[in-house]
Motif scaffolding. Structure first.
Motif, PDB file in Angstrom:
ATOM      1  N   THR A 224       0.743  -1.154  -0.480  1.00 30.86           N
ATOM      2  CA  THR A 224       0.182  -0.101  -0.239  1.00 30.86           C
ATOM      3  C   THR A 224       0.561   0.998   0.098  1.00 30.86           C
ATOM      4  O   THR A 224       1.903   1.270   0.454  1.00 30.86           O
ATOM      5  CB  THR A 224      -1.077  -0.066   1.507  1.00 30.86           C
ATOM      6  OG1 THR A 224      -0.043   0.277   2.087  1.00 30.86           O
ATOM      7  CG2 THR A 224      -1.819  -1.707   1.094  1.00 30.86           C
ATOM      8  N   ARG A 225      -0.037   2.578  -0.023  1.00 30.48           N
ATOM      9  CA  ARG A 225       1.103   3.719   0.011  1.00 30.48           C
ATOM     10  C   ARG A 225       1.747   3.941   1.299  1.00 30.48           C
ATOM     11  O   ARG A 225       1.142   3.845   2.339  1.00 30.48           O
ATOM     12  CB  ARG A 225       0.167   5.193  -0.563  1.00 30.48           C
ATOM     13  CG  ARG A 225      -0.609   4.650  -2.054  1.00 30.48           C
ATOM     14  CD  ARG A 225      -1.720   5.942  -2.253  1.00 30.48           C
ATOM     15  NE  ARG A 225      -2.661   5.901  -3.751  1.00 30.48           N
ATOM     16  CZ  ARG A 225      -3.053   6.911  -3.515  1.00 30.48           C
ATOM     17  NH1 ARG A 225      -2.920   7.347  -3.188  1.00 30.48           N
ATOM     18  NH2 ARG A 225      -3.391   6.452  -5.481  1.00 30.48           N
ATOM     19  N   ASN A 226       3.351   3.580   1.149  1.00 30.69           N
ATOM     20  CA  ASN A 226       3.603   4.797   2.032  1.00 30.69           C
ATOM     21  C   ASN A 226       3.768   2.878   3.512  1.00 30.69           C
ATOM     22  O   ASN A 226       4.269   3.284   4.622  1.00 30.69           O
ATOM     23  CB  ASN A 226       3.159   5.956   3.148  1.00 30.69           C
ATOM     24  CG  ASN A 226       3.170   6.642   1.570  1.00 30.69           C
ATOM     25  OD1 ASN A 226       4.770   6.929   0.917  1.00 30.69           O
ATOM     26  ND2 ASN A 226       2.459   8.137   1.943  1.00 30.69           N
ATOM     27  N   SER A 234       0.012   1.132  -3.565  1.00 32.15           N
ATOM     28  CA  SER A 234       0.305   2.102  -4.062  1.00 32.15           C
ATOM     29  C   SER A 234       1.570   1.769  -5.746  1.00 32.15           C
ATOM     30  O   SER A 234       1.001   0.486  -6.390  1.00 32.15           O
ATOM     31  CB  SER A 234       2.350   1.679  -3.643  1.00 32.15           C
ATOM     32  OG  SER A 234       3.504   2.773  -4.301  1.00 32.15           O
ATOM     33  N   GLU A 235       1.370   2.913  -6.530  1.00 30.92           N
ATOM     34  CA  GLU A 235       1.924   2.782  -8.114  1.00 30.92           C
ATOM     35  C   GLU A 235       3.130   2.114  -8.449  1.00 30.92           C
ATOM     36  O   GLU A 235       2.823   1.221  -8.618  1.00 30.92           O
ATOM     37  CB  GLU A 235       1.571   3.974  -8.821  1.00 30.92           C
ATOM     38  CG  GLU A 235       0.993   4.701  -8.257  1.00 30.92           C
ATOM     39  CD  GLU A 235      -0.471   4.027  -9.062  1.00 30.92           C
ATOM     40  OE1 GLU A 235      -0.060   3.790 -10.267  1.00 30.92           O
ATOM     41  OE2 GLU A 235      -1.369   4.047  -9.390  1.00 30.92           O
ATOM     42  N   HIS A 298      10.086  10.005  -5.647  1.00 33.20           N
ATOM     43  CA  HIS A 298       9.666   9.035  -6.172  1.00 33.20           C
ATOM     44  C   HIS A 298       8.963   9.540  -7.051  1.00 33.20           C
ATOM     45  O   HIS A 298       8.225  10.662  -7.722  1.00 33.20           O
ATOM     46  CB  HIS A 298       8.602   8.772  -5.197  1.00 33.20           C
ATOM     47  CG  HIS A 298       7.264   7.880  -5.662  1.00 33.20           C
ATOM     48  ND1 HIS A 298       7.070   6.976  -5.124  1.00 33.20           N
ATOM     49  CD2 HIS A 298       6.086   8.389  -6.557  1.00 33.20           C
ATOM     50  CE1 HIS A 298       6.001   6.336  -6.251  1.00 33.20           C
ATOM     51  NE2 HIS A 298       5.445   7.231  -6.907  1.00 33.20           N
TER      52      HIS A 298
END
Length: 312
Positions: A224-226, A234-235, A298
């Motif tokens: 997941t994001r962060n 997340s990408e 990023h």
């Protein structure tokens, strides 16, 4: 009777006066005699005179090259090339052409003094170059020789939102080596290449001899994001992101995001890299965006509703 006699007397006197007048007063002056000189006889020449040809002060065409200079230079060049062991050397073809070019350059002010064709490459050098080209062609991915790596294909994720449909593993981009092979899709790989060529290299310039590599902090990872619980995937988990921690230079030094951001010339280069990435990637995050990106940049190719990039 008296009148007739007087008239006759006057007429007689007039006739006598005309008779007594000098001859020059009555007759015109004769023309002056013209002295004529007979032309001397001209003897015919025994030989015809040579025709006169106008010779310009400066010749338009260059003077012919003396064969002696050409022959001497040909012999010297041939001896040197044979002594150097140049394979496939043909004196009649190579050295003679060099001799002619050198002779012309020595005589003509409009010629370049060193207007010589390079010697033919040895077969071993040509074979080595061809092998390197074939190796690059085998290592090219996404149909671009500047992207070196290998094709991976489908990468599944441990959760449904993760995974890459057609992934590649990149080891170098436009001659810049990655510290670790990075998994991503071709869209992200092509975008990374554009940034390296138009953003990274111009931002670094000649510092430390130029760019040698990138220290990769993260690439594909199903998370997941962060790494926050409950957050969106997340990408990175879709193969659309890469994190750059530092730029390695050819002299062995590096430009570190953690150490050099906002400091001196290296910090200024990082700012330019960040700014150019905002014109290339969909999302760009760096120090100051949040506490999670204080030590890396990023980049991802996510599409935003606004159509522009999200740059912090």
């Amino acid at each position: 009777m008296r009148i007739v006699w007087a008239s006759a007397l006057a007429a007689g006197l007039a006739v006598q006066a005309m008779a007594a007048a000098p001859e020059s007063s009555v007759r015109p002056m004769p023309r002056a005699a013209v002295e004529t000189v007979a032309p001397e006889p001209v003897s015919e020449p025994t030989t015809l005179p040579e025709p006169m040809v106008a010779v310009p002060e400066a010749q338009i065409r260059p003077a012919a090259r003396p064969s002696s200079i050409e022959a001497i230079f040909h012999r010297d060049v041939a001896d040197e090339l044979r002594a150097a062991g140049v394979p496939g050397f043909v004196p009649e073809d190579a050295a003679l052409g060099i001799a002619r070019a050198t002779a012309f350059a020595a005589r003509s002010p409009q010629a370049i003094a060193l207007s010589l064709r390079p010697l033919l490459r040895p077969p071993a050098m040509v074979e080595k170059a061809m092998a390197r080209r074939q190796e690059r062609a085998r290592g090219a991915v996404c149909g671009d020789l500047a992207l070196q790596g290998q094709h991976v294909g489908h990468v599944p994720g441990r959760i449904s939102a993760c995974g890459v449909q057609d992934a590649v593993k990149i080891r170098s981009v436009a001659g810049v080596t990655l510290s670790q092979q990075a998994v991503m899709d071709c869209t992200t790989a092509m975008t990374l290449k554009r940034w390296v060529e138009s953003g990274l290299k111009p931002a670094v310039g000649s510092q430390g001899g130029g760019v040698a590599g990138l220290r990769v902090a993260a690439h594909y990872a199903c998370r997941t994001r962060n790494n926050q619980p409950g957050a969106k995937v997340s990408e990175h988990g879709k193969g659309r992101a890469i994190d750059i921690a530092a730029v390695r230079l050819k002299d062995g030094s590096e430009i570190s995001v953690l150490r050099d951001w906002g400091r001196g010339a290296k910090g200024a280069s990082l700012k330019r890299m960040h700014g150019s990435a905002c014109r290339t990637f969909g999302t760009v995050l760096g120090p100051g965006s949040d506490g999670h990106h204080r030590d890396h940049l990023h980049f991802d190719t996510a599409r935003h509703r606004s159509g522009g990039s999200y740059c912090r």
